[in-house]
Design an enzyme around this catalytic site. Structure first.
Site, mmCIF file in Angstrom:
data_model
loop_
_atom_site.group_PDB
_atom_site.id
_atom_site.type_symbol
_atom_site.label_atom_id
_atom_site.label_comp_id
_atom_site.label_asym_id
_atom_site.label_seq_id
_atom_site.Cartn_x
_atom_site.Cartn_y
_atom_site.Cartn_z
ATOM 1 C CB SER A 113 -0.411 0.012 0.881
ATOM 2 O OG SER A 113 -0.393 -0.596 2.177
ATOM 3 C CG HIS B 12 -4.182 -1.230 -1.779
ATOM 4 N ND1 HIS B 12 -4.560 0.323 -1.968
ATOM 5 C CD2 HIS B 12 -3.443 -1.130 -0.638
ATOM 6 C CE1 HIS B 12 -4.376 0.282 -0.526
ATOM 7 N NE2 HIS B 12 -3.920 -0.424 0.138
ATOM 8 C CE LYS C 129 -7.450 0.339 0.929
ATOM 9 N NZ LYS C 129 -7.065 -0.532 1.615
HETATM 10 C C1 LIG Z 1 -6.853 -0.866 3.093
HETATM 11 C C2 LIG Z 1 -6.479 -2.279 3.065
HETATM 12 C C3 LIG Z 1 -6.672 -3.043 4.325
HETATM 13 C C4 LIG Z 1 -8.295 -2.895 4.960
HETATM 14 O O1 LIG Z 1 -9.443 -2.988 4.514
HETATM 15 P P1 LIG Z 1 -10.684 -2.490 4.955
HETATM 16 O O2 LIG Z 1 -11.411 -2.780 4.367
HETATM 17 O O3 LIG Z 1 -10.367 -1.101 4.821
HETATM 18 O O4 LIG Z 1 -10.626 -2.110 6.416
HETATM 19 C C5 LIG Z 1 -5.950 -4.339 4.475
HETATM 20 N N1 LIG Z 1 -5.045 -4.716 4.003
HETATM 21 C C6 LIG Z 1 -4.414 -4.058 3.232
HETATM 22 C C7 LIG Z 1 -3.162 -4.264 2.344
HETATM 23 C C8 LIG Z 1 -4.928 -2.476 2.932
HETATM 24 O O5 LIG Z 1 -4.653 -1.987 2.539
#
Ligand SMILES: *Cc1c(COP(=O)(O)O)cnc(C)c1O
Length: 394
Positions: free
Chosen positions: A180, A208, A239
């Site tokens: 990320s 992502h 996302k």
């Molecule tokens: C954003 C994210 C999460 C958490 O997901 P949410 O649905 O926002 O709680 C988990 N793993 C990664 C790699 C992320 O970027």
């Protein structure tokens, strides 16, 4: 209360003086990429809404329709009385989308990682986790009580050595598919080969990658055509899917175990049926978003065309919509972000401890909803600010 007050005040003062006090900016979205902050309209390169779906009228309509047809709340956990027909239909579609036999809907990705790591591994087992994995993986691994080994980022050789020397009978490797903060992609093919050799499970967090990679946006694992019962796939829906939520897709045996034993799911109310219905729409929109995915690729190429003008700062070689511009210095990155904001461009400054010391960066997040003009404005503004670096307001 005074010992507590004193501690909280001292901690807060420490964060303040170290420049680590965070604040939530209040945003009023005007479109997928434009937001009003502090009364000012800016173009944001700051969200994970890669396909621009969060404000798609079809998705907004689906939430309303879902609420009218299926209700606003589920009323109970899945195991008690909260598992509605629309949840069942969604899980069926999620499994199909992920190319897996079964799937389980979760409230969000953080909870999904806690659920799967604590339920698949336990005391006496061994978890191997990439050094740059997301915090929810770190926390899930700790909570599982398995022994946790952190391997150097994407270092397949180092992981091989760790697995070979392990005395644990049950081994689990866990990785972000797309990291990320760097936007780079895990060596999933090599990781799977290692897991087969050492009889380990491979948990892939595709927060992502889903929606962005693979045929019809089905994610990083399918982008590589990897098929294996030892892959446990976690996709998030907050996302690229534009909503909120997550799911775990895996072999039936693994999903059944999670239904029986995953405490973050067993002891928690099922997600809103309205949202479950809207998620079905989001999956359709993702599948048909090839044009948006092509736009993302074009935006990325365009951004890289500008990068030579940003010397000495370095744009990482990321192939994903996450485009980090490494600045290094904590104060410098904040000044650069402020200067961009003056020009109506919002790019978040990311500092330690979110990234390693000395690698503070602008994290440019591209969206298919950006226009060619948005990318051009960002590229030119950065070139101008960097070339006149002496004038960055100190
Ligand atoms: C954003 C994210 C999460 C958490 O997901 P949410 O649905 O926002 O709680 C988990 N793993 C990664 C790699 C992320 O970027």
């Amino acid at each position: 209360m005074s010992v507590w007050r004193n501690r909280f005040l001292a901690d807060a003062a420490g964060w303040q003086s170290a420049g680590l006090r965070r604040q939530r900016r209040i945003v009023r979205p005007v479109s997928s990429t434009e937001v009003e902050i502090g009364g000012k309209l800016v173009t944001a390169f700051a969200s994970n809404d890669y396909l621009g779906l969060s404000r798609d009228p079809r998705l907004i309509e689906a939430i309303g329709e879902g609420a009218r047809r299926f209700g606003a709340g589920a009323g109970a956990s899945h195991l008690v009385s909260g598992h509605h027909a629309v949840h069942e239909a969604l899980e069926h579609e999620l499994a199909r989308f992920a190319g897996k036999p079964a799937a389980l809907a979760c409230m969000n990705g953080y909870v999904a990682n806690l659920a799967l790591l604590t339920t698949l591994a336990g005391e006496g087992d061994a978890i191997y986790s990439d050094q740059l994995n997301h915090a929810s993986i770190v926390d899930g691994a700790r909570l599982s009580r398995a022994s946790v080994s952190i391997y150097p980022h994407a270092d397949v050789g180092a992981l091989d050595a760790l697995l070979a020397s392990s005395a644990a009978r049950h081994k689990l490797v866990v990785t972000d598919a797309v990291f990320s903060m760097d936007g780079d992609i895990a060596p999933l093919e090599a990781l799977l080969a290692l897991c087969e050799r050492h009889d380990a499970l491979l948990v892939v967090d595709d927060a992502h990658g889903i929606g962005v990679w693979g045929p019809e946006g089905r994610g990083s694992v399918q982008a590589l055509g990897l098929q294996s019962e030892r892959i446990v796939y976690m996709g998030t829906l907050g996302k690229a899917a534009g909503l909120s939520g997550a799911f775990i897709a895996a072999d039936q045996l693994i999903v059944d175990r999670l239904i029986q034993r995953a405490r973050p799911l067993v002891f928690s109310t099922a997600g809103s049926p309205a949202l479950a219905h809207a998620t079905l729409t989001a999956l359709e929109l993702i599948r048909s978003a090839d044009a948006a995915r092509e736009r993302l690729v074009r935006h990325r190429e365009r951004l890289h065309d500008f990068a030579s003008g940003w010397q000495p700062y370095r744009l990482l070689a990321s192939a994903t919509p996450i485009q980090p511009l490494i600045i290094g210095d904590n104060a410098g990155v904040v000044r650069l972000a402020e200067a961009l904001l003056q020009e109506g461009l919002w790019v978040p400054a990311i500092r330690p401890p979110t990234v390693p010391a000395g690698s503070a960066r602008l994290r440019i997040a591209l969206s298919a909803a950006h226009t060619d003009e948005d990318i051009g404005r960002l590229g030119a503004a950065l070139s101008r600010i960097v070339s006149t670096a002496g004038t960055i307001p100190a």
